[in-house]
Write a protein that holds these residues in place. Structure first.
Motif, PDB file in Angstrom:
ATOM      1  N   GLU A   6      36.481  63.380  72.942  1.00 59.22           N
ATOM      2  CA  GLU A   6      35.129  62.912  72.516  1.00 59.22           C
ATOM      3  C   GLU A   6      34.422  62.791  73.821  1.00 59.22           C
ATOM      4  OE1 GLU A   6      34.114  60.692  69.216  1.00 59.22           O
ATOM      5  OE2 GLU A   6      35.382  61.812  68.025  1.00 59.22           O
ATOM      6  N   LEU A   7      34.010  63.819  74.538  1.00 60.72           N
ATOM      7  CA  LEU A   7      33.460  63.614  75.968  1.00 60.72           C
ATOM      8  C   LEU A   7      32.084  64.313  75.964  1.00 60.72           C
ATOM      9  CD1 LEU A   7      36.668  63.699  78.303  1.00 60.72           C
ATOM     10  CD2 LEU A   7      35.385  61.692  77.504  1.00 60.72           C
ATOM     11  N   GLY A   8      31.140  63.786  75.398  1.00 61.37           N
ATOM     12  CA  GLY A   8      29.911  64.577  75.403  1.00 61.37           C
ATOM     13  C   GLY A   8      29.941  65.951  74.340  1.00 61.37           C
ATOM     14  N   PRO A   9      29.861  67.136  75.254  1.00 61.53           N
ATOM     15  CA  PRO A   9      30.171  68.091  74.288  1.00 61.53           C
ATOM     16  C   PRO A   9      31.556  68.632  74.085  1.00 61.53           C
ATOM     17  CG  PRO A   9      29.153  68.720  76.600  1.00 61.53           C
ATOM     18  CD  PRO A   9      29.072  67.550  76.383  1.00 61.53           C
TER      19      PRO A   9
ATOM     20  N   ASN B  95      53.744  80.985  88.832  1.00 69.29           N
ATOM     21  CA  ASN B  95      53.338  79.671  88.117  1.00 69.29           C
ATOM     22  C   ASN B  95      52.054  79.339  88.110  1.00 69.29           C
ATOM     23  OD1 ASN B  95      55.200  77.576  86.707  1.00 69.29           O
ATOM     24  ND2 ASN B  95      53.686  76.579  87.978  1.00 69.29           N
ATOM     25  N   VAL B  96      51.730  79.131  86.893  1.00 68.83           N
ATOM     26  CA  VAL B  96      50.312  78.605  86.734  1.00 68.83           C
ATOM     27  C   VAL B  96      50.107  77.171  85.946  1.00 68.83           C
ATOM     28  CG1 VAL B  96      47.784  79.232  85.979  1.00 68.83           C
ATOM     29  CG2 VAL B  96      49.502  81.261  86.573  1.00 68.83           C
ATOM     30  N   THR B  97      49.452  76.342  86.635  1.00 69.34           N
ATOM     31  CA  THR B  97      49.304  74.799  86.150  1.00 69.34           C
ATOM     32  C   THR B  97      47.809  74.900  85.904  1.00 69.34           C
ATOM     33  OG1 THR B  97      51.199  74.296  87.205  1.00 69.34           O
ATOM     34  CG2 THR B  97      49.593  72.480  86.333  1.00 69.34           C
ATOM     35  N   GLY B  98      47.449  74.423  84.823  1.00 69.45           N
ATOM     36  CA  GLY B  98      46.030  74.255  84.567  1.00 69.45           C
ATOM     37  C   GLY B  98      45.679  73.676  83.207  1.00 69.45           C
ATOM     38  N   VAL B  99      44.373  73.633  82.984  1.00 66.50           N
ATOM     39  CA  VAL B  99      43.817  73.156  81.809  1.00 66.50           C
ATOM     40  C   VAL B  99      42.490  74.007  81.194  1.00 66.50           C
ATOM     41  CG1 VAL B  99      42.155  71.591  82.972  1.00 66.50           C
ATOM     42  CG2 VAL B  99      42.643  70.948  80.634  1.00 66.50           C
ATOM     43  N   LEU B 100      42.652  74.086  79.937  1.00 62.59           N
ATOM     44  CA  LEU B 100      41.498  74.845  79.412  1.00 62.59           C
ATOM     45  C   LEU B 100      40.593  73.609  78.652  1.00 62.59           C
ATOM     46  CD1 LEU B 100      39.742  77.268  78.061  1.00 62.59           C
ATOM     47  CD2 LEU B 100      41.686  77.199  76.169  1.00 62.59           C
ATOM     48  N   ILE B 101      39.087  73.610  79.031  1.00 68.93           N
ATOM     49  CA  ILE B 101      38.367  72.519  78.432  1.00 68.93           C
ATOM     50  C   ILE B 101      37.385  73.405  77.124  1.00 68.93           C
ATOM     51  CG2 ILE B 101      36.358  70.992  79.018  1.00 68.93           C
ATOM     52  CD1 ILE B 101      37.504  70.839  81.777  1.00 68.93           C
TER      53      ILE B 101
END
Length: 384
Positions: A300-303, A329-335
């Motif tokens: 829960e970080l704003g939207p 190789n792919v390292t990442g994050v989906l927001i």
């Protein structure tokens, strides 16, 4: 000769009035009226690449990626699914990503006709990141071809059977090469994919079917425009996907071979693939192994409501010994923030056409002196 329209000409205003009158007095019951939904997405992209000195000096580039429109329509058990994408002209411009007409036979069975996803390997994606996995660049992930497909989805088993007359055919000349202006990778150049059959079986087990163990197979022709002879290509894949809690695991192994009937003296060890307006060479015979894992973290970080961290790995083992293998190789994050989805990726590649190579033959003979190159990428997409 162009067929002339013999209907009386109506103004746009008159058409709207006529349509309103028709739907106001139509005796068709509400539950029998066609249902239509329209959606889409707009995406922008920032990237900074290790092999582009000029780009590094200016701190990367930020610009337009893609605009798309999605259509879903249904009437009783007949439905339509279509997606049209518009990229920049340098990346193929506008083209249909997918589009099929379907019929739901019952709750478990349906048939799709048109440009549909080829049932081979883990679907819908064999990856979590914006770049996909190495399988995508060989036409083996989220591939779409022209044909007919039968799908069965049961409690314990899923299976699909399909026949594809050809890949996305944009030009219909007798000796016209397949255009590389397309979304998914297919054989282009002097060979054309024709008459392909696919079969896929998945066994689901565990509580709430959290395990998906499957096998896929495909076989098709390669028609050569010069020799007018038909070679073949085939592939088999073993795949496993597991969901448990907030984790997801995708593991896959593929064996693929192409046997084109080229002109005498032309190599049969490589062939051309194309998408996004660019063709390149790949090894004709290879194995691909991939492993992808992700974990969701609700926040829960704003939207922002969710963070999905992932690492996706792919290895291409080429059958010709003097060819250099390819890695990714792919390292990442989906927001996730409402309808806004942001991929932040660090994508690294070795002998990879889109990640630091010469683009022409990295996936074919490769370069023994190649280095690992990387691209830091942020993709912002609003989906509606």
């Amino acid at each position: 000769m162009k067929r002339e329209n013999t209907l009386p000409k109506l103004s746009f205003f008159n058409l709207i009035i006529a349509g309103l009158i028709f739907f106001s007095f139509s005796p068709v019951k509400a539950q029998e009226e066609p249902q239509i939904n329209v959606g889409g997405a707009l995406r922008f992209n920032y990237n900074l690449s290790s092999w582009k000195d000029g780009q590094k000096k200016r701190g990367g580039d930020f610009g337009y990626d893609m605009f798309r429109v999605n259509f879903d329509a249904s009437w009783k058990d007949i439905y339509l699914n279509a997606e049209y994408r518009l990229y920049s002209q340098a990346f193929g411009g506008g083209f249909l990503k997918q589009g099929w007409m379907g019929y739901r036979i019952n709750e478990e069975d349906e048939v799709q006709l048109g440009l549909s996803q080829v049932p081979f390997g883990i679907q819908q994606y064999n990856s979590h990141n914006w770049f996909f996995n190495l399988t995508y660049y060989m036409g083996l992930e989220d591939d779409h071809d022209m044909g007919v497909k039968f799908l069965h989805v049961g409690d314990d088993f899923e299976y699909q059977l399909a026949f594809y007359k050809n890949s996305e055919e944009l030009q219909f000349g007798g000796t016209t090469e397949s255009s590389p202006n397309r979304y998914s990778y297919d054989v282009v150049g002097r060979n054309k994919e024709i008459n392909q059959v696919n079969g896929k079986l998945i066994y689901k087990f565990g509580e709430k079917s959290i395990n998906r163990l499957g096998v896929s197979a495909q076989y098709g022709g390669l028609y050569n425009l010069d020799t007018e002879k038909t070679g073949d290509h085939h592939g088999i894949a073993l795949h496993y996907e597991r969901n448990w809690g907030r984790w997801n695991l995708k593991a896959q192994a593929m064996n693929v071979a192409h046997n084109p009937e080229n002109l005498p003296g032309e190599s049969r060890e490589t062939l051309q693939m194309g998408a996004y307006g660019f063709p390149y060479s790949i090894a004709a015979d290879f194995n691909i192994y991939s492993l992808a894992v992700s974990r969701n973290i609700p926040v829960e970080l704003g939207p922002i409501s969710n963070l999905q961290f992932y690492n996706d790995f792919g290895y291409m083992d080429k059958k010709v010994d003097r060819f250099e293998d390819s890695f990714m190789n792919v390292t990442g994050v989906l927001i996730t923030a409402g309808q806004l989805y942001t991929y932040i990726d660090y994508a690294a590649g070795y002998n990879h056409s889109w990640l630091g190579g010469n683009f022409v033959d990295d996936f074919a003979k490769g370069n023994p002196d190649a280095k690992w190159e990387a691209r830091f990428n942020i993709n912002f997409g609003y989906y509606f």
